[in-house]
Design an enzyme around this catalytic site. Structure first.
Site, PDB file in Angstrom:
ATOM      1  CE  LYS A  81      -1.590   3.089   2.315  1.00 38.64           C
ATOM      2  NZ  LYS A  81      -1.564   4.396   1.541  1.00 38.64           N
ATOM      3  CB  SER A  90       4.705  10.313  11.289  1.00 41.66           C
ATOM      4  OG  SER A  90       3.391   9.607  11.512  1.00 41.66           O
ATOM      5  CB  CYS A 137      13.030   9.127   7.482  1.00 39.16           C
ATOM      6  SG  CYS A 137      13.902   7.854   6.639  1.00 39.16           S
ATOM      7  CD  GLU A 197       9.987  13.010  11.001  1.00 34.81           C
ATOM      8  OE1 GLU A 197      10.764  12.351  10.292  1.00 34.81           O
ATOM      9  OE2 GLU A 197       8.907  12.606  11.409  1.00 34.81           O
TER      10      GLU A 197
END
Length: 524
Positions: free
Chosen positions: A196, A249, A304, A409
């Site tokens: 996905k 996340s 990331c 972040e």
């Protein structure tokens, strides 16, 4: 692109987007070797970030679509599990060849939906291809061990077997590389896959699915299910899904881990990051400045492993910031297909969120050295320059650890300089952070580097290397709030995640042996 290619279909389903989207092509699911629009009447818009225009829509899966994708993978599993390693790796090698031949096309697709510059997209595909190459040699990594005559005429050996149907839920920032951290190893080990991808840039997954089919992969071994939370929850709770691999996340990674494990699944959930780069007084400041710009603003900071907190010992901070300013002044922000250095952000909503952090940094008292809100983009025309999702490189100095630009972040081109008095203060600051994904230190002192390597509480470390993403035969993953689960991606840990062990104790009786013995078995 035609429906036969499986990237888009020319007839759209009805959509929850506004009426204008009905005229756009639809990115379909890929289930059991073919494109399908599925049963849902929901779809989401897909944008070209450099123009701000909708270019297509993507189907959003219904629970019935989830069931169909998992059923296809389940049906394909027994035959694929029993396919020889030699045959599996033959298909892997063919897939690698096709990917290498057509990686330029894949990079263009990524740029058109994500916004990163084409050279960066090509780099993404190449790094993902390293895992394909690792999987081509999986025969060595799934070997068991054998002990002959462990007890009299009894042999003991171990084997590793595939899990079954495995799911991958991947983020928007690396629509090719992150899925490739997982599915080459999973497929080579004998599993079947439901991927996905992010609905923000979905077409790369369909392109990859078509390559798999052209490489000879049996239908149902690799499936693409587009969607949102409905699809995610469907995979997390489906009784026929054995494992979940996730990157995203931290809040969602935690949710994926808790939900998946509660439903009996093996889960590796890689979460967020606040990657630091510590610069000591003896560092080569030109090298450090280059690294800070490359790692802070590459892919518009949507990595990331991006450096977002530059921890500078105060005695060299002014000189380092001056060097960074000189380099940023040479960068071109614009359409990733025009040879620019940095592209737009992925969506207008995400650009606005990142801009909000810039606003907050100013309000909270940080010193704004470079204001990316003032960027003039290099775009194809004035309309694109006005409507694209632009934010230029942004640099803050004198950032406090209580400011949101440090604690959160941001996932954008915002670099925050935090000044410290010493190595020890910098180390303590890094270790106090809730994230532990990647970190870098810049120094010419081998002793300091070795001490840092041993004491820093982070999973991936760069010594004079700003983005320490490991090569494929090592494993990728962080510590603390950056990882939920015990197993990192790719490398030996990735092979172990997608397989499980059995130990067989075996005896073949010779004709003279027999008799009863109800006592507990003993070695003799």
């Amino acid at each position: 692109m035609t429906s036969e290619e499986g990237f888009v279909t020319t007839t759209t389903a009805s959509t929850t987007a506004d009426a204008g989207a009905l005229d756009l092509p639809l990115v379909p699911h890929w289930i059991s070797g073919a494109a399908t629009n599925g049963s849902s009447d929901r779809a989401a818009d897909v944008y070209d970030p450099a123009t701000g225009k909708r270019t297509k829509t993507v189907a959003l899966a219904s629970p019935q679509d989830v069931d169909a994708a998992v059923a296809a993978a389940k049906a394909a599993f027994p035959a694929w599990r029993d396919t020889s390693l030699a045959r599996r790796t033959t298909i892997l090698f063919k897939f690698r060849q096709l990917l290498d031949e057509r990686k330029g096309e894949l990079a263009e697709i990524i740029t058109s939906e994500h916004g990163k510059v084409v050279s960066d997209a090509l780099g993404e595909v190449s790094r993902g291809q390293e895992v394909v190459e690792l999987a081509c040699g999986i025969n060595h990594l799934v070997k068991g061990a054998f002990t002959e005559n462990a007890s009299t005429k009894i042999d003991v050996y171990s084997i590793r077997q595939p899990l079954g149907v495995v799911s991958i839920i991947s983020p928007f920032n690396f629509p090719a590389m992150v899925p490739m951290w997982f599915f080459p190893v999973a497929i080579a080990a004998g599993n079947t896959v439901v991927l996905k991808p992010s609905e923000k840039d979905p077409s790369a997954a369909n392109f990859i699915a078509r390559l798999w089919k052209d490489a000879g992969l049996p239908d149902g071994v690799f499936n693409v299910l587009h969607g949102d939370k409905v699809a995610v929850d469907g995979l997390l709770t489906h009784p026929d899904v054995a494992s979940v691999s996730f990157v995203g996340s931290t809040p969602i990674a935690k949710y994926v881990y808790e939900t998946g494990t509660a439903h009996g699944k093996r889960v590796q959930a890689l979460g967020g990051a606040k990657n630091h780069m510590l610069v000591l007084p003896d560092a080569d400041l030109d090298l450090a400045a280059d690294a800070a710009v490359n790692a802070g603003f590459g892919s518009a900071g949507e990595r990331c492993m991006a450096v977002s907190a530059l921890v500078a010992v105060d005695s060299v901070a002014d000189e380092l910031i001056a060097k960074i300013k000189e380099r940023v002044a040479t960068l071109r922000t614009g359409d990733g297909r025009r040879g620019c250095d940095m592209g737009p952000l992925v969506t207008g909503a995400h650009r606005d969120k990142v801009t909000g952090y810039v606003d907050a940094g100013v309000t909270e008292g940080a010193e704004l050295v470079i204001d990316g809100r003032e960027v003039v983009p290099d775009a194809q025309d004035d309309e694109a320059a006005a409507d694209g999702f632009w934010l230029g490189p942004t640099l803050f100095d004198k950032v406090g650890t209580d400011m949101s630009i440090y604690t959160d972040e941001i996932f954008g081109p915002v670099l925050s300089v935090v000044r410290v008095e010493s190595y020890a203060e910098g180390l303590d600051l890094i270790n106090a952070n809730k994230y532990g994904n990647g970190v870098a230190i810049f120094t010419n002192d081998g002793g300091a580097a070795r001490k840092f390597r041993n004491e820093v509480q982070v999973g991936m470390i760069g010594i004079n290397v700003p983005v320490p993403v490991p090569v494929a035969y090592f494993s990728f993953g962080g510590w603390k709030q950056s990882l939920f689960g015990d197993t990192h991606a790719h490398g030996v840990e990735g092979v172990h995640f997608f397989t499980r062990g059995k130990v067989v104790t075996e005896r073949w009786l010779d004709p003279s042996h027999g008799g009863l013995n109800l006592g507990f078995p003993q070695n003799d």
